[in-house]
Design a protein around this motif. Structure first.
Motif, short mmCIF file in Angstrom:
data_model
loop_
_atom_site.label_atom_id
_atom_site.label_comp_id
_atom_site.label_asym_id
_atom_site.label_seq_id
_atom_site.Cartn_x
_atom_site.Cartn_y
_atom_site.Cartn_z
N LEU A 1 0.82 -1.21 0.00
CA LEU A 1 0.00 0.00 0.00
C LEU A 1 0.86 1.26 0.00
N LEU A 2 1.94 1.27 0.76
CA LEU A 2 2.81 2.44 0.78
C LEU A 2 3.49 2.67 -0.57
N VAL A 3 3.97 1.61 -1.19
CA VAL A 3 4.60 1.74 -2.50
C VAL A 3 3.58 2.20 -3.53
N GLY A 4 2.38 1.62 -3.48
CA GLY A 4 1.34 2.02 -4.41
C GLY A 4 0.95 3.48 -4.26
N SER A 5 0.86 3.94 -3.04
CA SER A 5 0.50 5.35 -2.84
C SER A 5 1.63 6.27 -3.27
N TYR A 6 2.87 5.83 -3.10
CA TYR A 6 4.01 6.63 -3.55
C TYR A 6 4.02 6.76 -5.07
N LYS B 1 5.41 11.24 -7.46
CA LYS B 1 6.80 11.53 -7.09
C LYS B 1 7.79 10.63 -7.82
N LEU B 2 7.29 9.50 -8.29
CA LEU B 2 8.14 8.57 -9.02
C LEU B 2 8.04 8.89 -10.50
N LYS B 3 9.12 9.38 -11.07
CA LYS B 3 9.15 9.78 -12.47
C LYS B 3 9.69 8.64 -13.32
N PRO B 4 9.12 8.42 -14.51
CA PRO B 4 9.67 7.38 -15.38
C PRO B 4 11.07 7.77 -15.85
#
Length: 103
Positions: free
Chosen positions: A27-32, A37-40
């Motif tokens: 859940l934490l990774v999915g929400s991040y 905030k995670l750019k390709p």
């Protein structure tokens, strides 16, 4: 007075704790990821690797010519779950692990 807990109950509690921890991490990774905030990342340039791959394919083609086999058969590139690659020449049944040559 404390009641004794059997080993089976302890294992169940441990499994429940691990499953809950894993669910929280997912859940934490999915929400991040959803937060943006995670750019390709851009595609990597393979200019230095192209000569290496071309060299492997030339060697396999030369081996086919030596055995007087047709060059019509395709090569098979397999991506393994560990991130490695395997190149298979179906005509001569040859396998090459290109990752073994990389430093």
């Amino acid at each position: 007075m404390l009641l004794p807990i059997s080993p089976i109950h302890v294992q169940n509690y441990i499994a429940l704790f691990i499953a809950a921890s894993l669910a929280i991490v997912v859940l934490l990774v999915g929400s991040y990821v959803q937060s943006g905030k995670l750019k390709p990342q851009a595609d990597a340039k393979v200019e230095g690797q192209a000569g290496f791959v071309r060299g492997i394919l030339r060697a396999l083609a030369r081996d086919r010519r030596i055995r007087q086999l047709s060059s019509d058969d395709a090569f098979e590139l397999i991506s393994r779950s560990d991130g490695g690659l395997t190149l298979i020449d179906l005509a001569i049944n040859s396998r090459i692990e290109p990752n073994g040559y990389c430093i």
